[in-house]
Design an enzyme around this catalytic site. Structure first.
Site, PDB file in Angstrom:
ATOM      1  CD  GLU A 106      -2.525   0.912  -4.356  1.00  0.00           C
ATOM      2  OE1 GLU A 106      -2.207  -0.193  -3.274  1.00  0.00           O
ATOM      3  OE2 GLU A 106      -3.277   0.278  -4.818  1.00  0.00           O
ATOM      4  CB  SER A 166      -5.297   0.462  -1.834  1.00  0.00           C
ATOM      5  OG  SER A 166      -4.921  -0.720  -1.563  1.00  0.00           O
ATOM      6  CD  GLU A 205      -2.970   0.242   1.843  1.00  0.00           C
ATOM      7  OE1 GLU A 205      -3.647  -0.960   1.581  1.00  0.00           O
ATOM      8  OE2 GLU A 205      -3.497   1.152   3.235  1.00  0.00           O
ATOM      9  CD  GLU A 258     -11.824  -9.564   2.786  1.00  0.00           C
ATOM     10  OE1 GLU A 258     -11.408 -10.432   3.993  1.00  0.00           O
ATOM     11  OE2 GLU A 258     -10.598  -8.479   1.934  1.00  0.00           O
ATOM     12  CB  CYS A 265      -9.896  -5.417  13.479  1.00  0.00           C
ATOM     13  SG  CYS A 265      -9.685  -4.095  11.554  1.00  0.00           S
ATOM     14  CB  CYS A 271      -6.996  -3.976   5.121  1.00  0.00           C
ATOM     15  SG  CYS A 271      -6.250  -2.272   5.263  1.00  0.00           S
ATOM     16  CD  GLU A 291     -13.859 -11.400  -5.601  1.00  0.00           C
ATOM     17  OE1 GLU A 291     -14.993 -11.930  -5.795  1.00  0.00           O
ATOM     18  OE2 GLU A 291     -14.022  -9.880  -4.931  1.00  0.00           O
ATOM     19  CE  LYS A 309     -10.835  -8.516   7.368  1.00  0.00           C
ATOM     20  NZ  LYS A 309     -10.159  -8.806   6.431  1.00  0.00           N
TER      21      LYS A 309
END
Ligand code: SF4
Ligand code: SF4
Ligand code: FES
Lengths: 563, 160
Positions: free
Chosen positions: A281, A318, A278, A360, A502, A298, A365, A357
């Site tokens: 980037e 990102s 990151e 996710e 979190c 994230c 994908e 999560k």
């Protein structure tokens, strides 16, 4: 307003408390409530919080401001009768299968029914027969257990700005449900799970993956690999009577080994990878002088929210995978060869503070050749249940260390668990001055703390960098609107959906409060303090990875095309 | 995704209220006038345009008896069961109509989408009790037989 009042004959001072209830609780009296939450608006529907004044009148303490000289009673015969009656009324149309309820032992309704000695329900039982919705990867909704307190509705709307739950119909048919009674996987729910953290009953619970985890652990043909997220280690102890913020990583490792995990690693290591990628980037973004900031990626609840509501922002988010997904991909790659030699299937179980999560990990994908990068996600609360199920006396465990080399995380990776941590970790990497003094400076630029929106300014190579850190999607939305209107501009924006980041995830032990979250945050920063490696780039495992598996191949670290 | 330009009528309504959130009920009323009920896709569209969550709109739409989320028949028959009509025997009319149309307490619209049968609490025409209205045309002093006759007239009209 300042003043004092008499509560059950005891004189109590008040300052800026908005409602009598807060003064009562400050006085150490545990007044029962269903629909009051200090972080949500006042609803005043359940009437459990009623108190009596000196003339025998009753008022709802959650929605009455304190007045100087007030005299109230919290536990008169009349009030006890009243509360018992409310409980009986609620129970009369509640699905009372307590022994097999997910919330058994943690349910507020059950707790208060015990406390008020409800031994029978005098009203005719009127069972609801509504459909249980387990379509979501993260949350199970059982409307038969809903007591209509509206806590979830306000959480989803006021804190998350998502608003998928609402009241529908009226009178005796009233329900809390989604628009058109659609299933949870067909509405814009971002799977943050915050609704479940406030639901007093079993109407909203975490979708459990414990059985699947046990199946893998008992299977001799599977190698089960754990990755443990930073926020888990400062909260799990709460399930075993320890203080919030107490770091129990060593005991967690020991418990996981006893449960049959073959390898135990630290998701903080993947957070270090995120920092590396990151930051690169971000530097590129600065060079190109893009008009919009770079947003972090994230938090999967934030990402889904952006996909749904602000698709125009996606190119500013990102391209990094979340640490969980980076780690899954890297571990699967690392153990691919081992699998070929011993033909044991690799199963990656992520232990997370988060319900999103789960969603996710299951995104299409992240499935390669029929195999997910992360096979399943177990929340902090599920881990506690599994430890208890296994008969492990957690508090007496000898601490053990994580497996190497993937059990090594820098302090920068660990602070990912708290709001402001990602920004700080990236800054640690980006600033050229690498002294302990510069670390200290970064800690005080303004990214730390539990304010909903934080702003900070840092100088990077002669340029002033503007940073914003938000948690709670409602705060994110406000920020996005101010950026889009041109009122504000930033270079870097960190977004976490859950209050406090979190550490306040919906997979963590409940109840949560500002107090609990700030203790957990302290725990995270003390883990950082005691970590010998402070910056991601100094982590030897990271260096080894970039010289090995990741050399010239960063594909494992960036988001594949969404399917 | 549904293309937005199929909602030109809805846009006209929304424009009239300048997308103001406080006009939600008025907007829903006009949509119901337009479509005779509140179609789900239209409400989703309204939600996007007015920036009100679908669940809020669903809340409002299910709260008021007047809103319907189910499609309605071409002819909406309202039968009054207010005190005056009730005393003058509106229930036998209701039962006769239900029987004639194969409807029930739960099923309000005929399969051919020609008729919807609803009860209302008072039409404000107690002097004419028992009263029914069909698409806002008032029929006074009904009996089960005369009500069925009205239906038959409509059916004949329709089959021409
Ligand atoms: S999980 Fe989050 S987005 Fe989904 S209903 Fe609950 S609070 Fe709303
Ligand atoms: S689902 Fe839970 S939080 Fe929501 S209204 Fe029902 S009981 Fe309250
Ligand atoms: S807590 Fe006061 S009415 Fe529910």
């Amino acid at each position: 307003m300042k003043g004092s009042m008499l509560i059950d004959g005891q004189r109590v001072e008040f300052n800026d408390e908005k409602h009598i209830l807060e003064v009562i609780r400050k006085a150490g009296i545990d007044l029962p409530t269903f629909c009051y939450h200090s972080e949500l608006s006042v609803y005043g529907a359940c009437r459990m919080c009623m108190v009596e004044d000196k003339w025998g009148g009753t008022v709802a303490s959650c929605s009455t401001p304190p007045k100087d000289g007030m005299e109230i009673y919290t536990n008169t015969a009349k009030l006890k009768k009243h509360r018992k009656m409310i409980l009986e009324l609620i129970l009369s149309n509640h699905d009372r299968d307590c022994t097999v309820c997910e919330k058994n032992g943690r349910c507020k309704l059950q707790e208060l029914a015990i406390r008020f000695g409800v031994k029978q329900v005098r009203f005719e039982e009127e069972k609801k027969d509504l459909m249980v919705d387990d379509s979501s990867t993260s949350i199970v909704r059982n409307p038969n257990k809903c007591i209509l307190c509206g806590d979830c509705v306000r959480m989803c709307e006021e804190v998350q700005g998502v608003g998928v739950l609402g009241f529908a119909y009226r009178g005796s048919k009233i329900q809390v449900t989604t628009a058109f009674n659609k299933q949870m996987d067909h509405v814009n729910c971002v799977n943050c799970g915050q609704c479940r953290t406030v639901c007093p009953t079993g109407a909203l619970v975490i979708k459990k993956d414990m059985e699947r985890a046990w199946d893998a652990l008992y299977d001799k043909n599977k190698r089960v690999i754990a990755q443990v997220a930073p926020a888990v280690r400062v909260a799990l102890g709460e399930e075993f009577g320890l203080e919030p913020g107490e770091i129990t990583m060593g005991k967690i490792v020991a418990a996981l080994r006893k449960m049959g995990f073959d390898q135990v690693y630290d998701t903080g290591l993947a957070a270090d990878l995120t920092v590396m990628e990151e930051s690169e980037e971000f530097k590129k973004h600065l060079e190109l002088n893009g008009t919009l900031p770079l947003f972090t990626s994230c938090c999967p609840a934030w990402f889904k929210y952006a996909e749904q509501k602000y698709p125009e922002l996606l190119e500013h988010i990102s391209s990094c995978r979340s640490p969980q997904q980076m780690f899954g991909a890297v571990i699967k790659e690392q153990f691919r060869k081992v699998k070929e030699s011993d033909s044991k299937e690799n199963v990656v179980i992520a232990i997370m503070p988060c319900t999103a999560k789960k969603y996710e990990a299951a995104r299409p994908e992240y499935r390669n050749n029929g195999e997910y990068d992360v096979d399943m996600v177990i929340t902090t609360q599920e881990l506690a249940m599994m430890i208890k199920e296994q008969g492990i006396i957690f508090n007496e465990l000898e601490e053990e260390s994580l497996d190497m080399p993937f059990g090594l995380a820098s302090g920068a990776g660990i602070i990912f668990g708290v709001s402001g941590g990602v920004a700080e970790a990236v800054l640690r990497h980006c600033v050229s001055e690498k002294t302990p003094g510069s670390l200290k400076d970064l800690a005080f630029v303004g990214v730390r703390g539990l304010d909903g929106v934080k702003e900070a300014y840092v100088e990077l190579e002669g340029k002033e960098i503007k940073i914003a850190v938000v948690h709670g999607l409602k705060n994110a939305e406000k920020l996005i609107k101010s950026i889009q209107s041109g009122e504000k501009n930033y270079d870097f924006v960190e977004v976490m959906a859950c209050p406090g980041g979190c550490i306040g995830g919906a997979g963590q032990p409940i109840p949560q409060s500002v107090q609990v979250r700030s203790q957990r945050a302290k725990g995270i920063y003390s883990a950082d303090n005691s970590s010998p490696i402070k910056r991601s780039e100094e982590n030897p495992t990271i260096i080894a990875l970039y010289n090995g598996m990741l050399r010239g191949n960063h594909k494992l670290l960036h988001r594949p095309k969404t399917l | 995704m549904i293309s937005d330009n199929q909602y030109i009528n809805v846009d006209t309504i929304l424009n009239r209220y300048g997308n103001k959130k406080s006009s939600l009920i008025a907007v829903l009323q006009e949509i119901q006038n337009e479509y005779k009920y509140l179609p789900e896709d239209v409400l989703e569209y309204v939600s996007r345009k007015m920036d009100i969550t679908p669940s809020k709109i669903f809340s409002v739409a299910t709260f008021y008896e007047n809103f319907s989320l189910d499609p309605k028949g071409k002819y909406i028959i309202k039968i009054c069961d207010g005190t005056a009509c009730h005393v003058r025997k509106s229930i036998p009319i209701l039962n006769a109509l239900r029987k004639e149309l194969a409807l029930s307490e739960k099923k309000h619209t005929t399969d051919d989408m020609l008729f919807t049968l609803e009860t209302v609490s008072c039409l404000g025409a107690c002097g004419l009790a028992p009263v029914i209205t069909i698409n806002d045309k008032v029929y006074a002093k009904m009996t089960p037989e005369s009500a069925i006759q009205v239906l038959q007239n409509i059916r004949e009209e329709e089959s021409k």
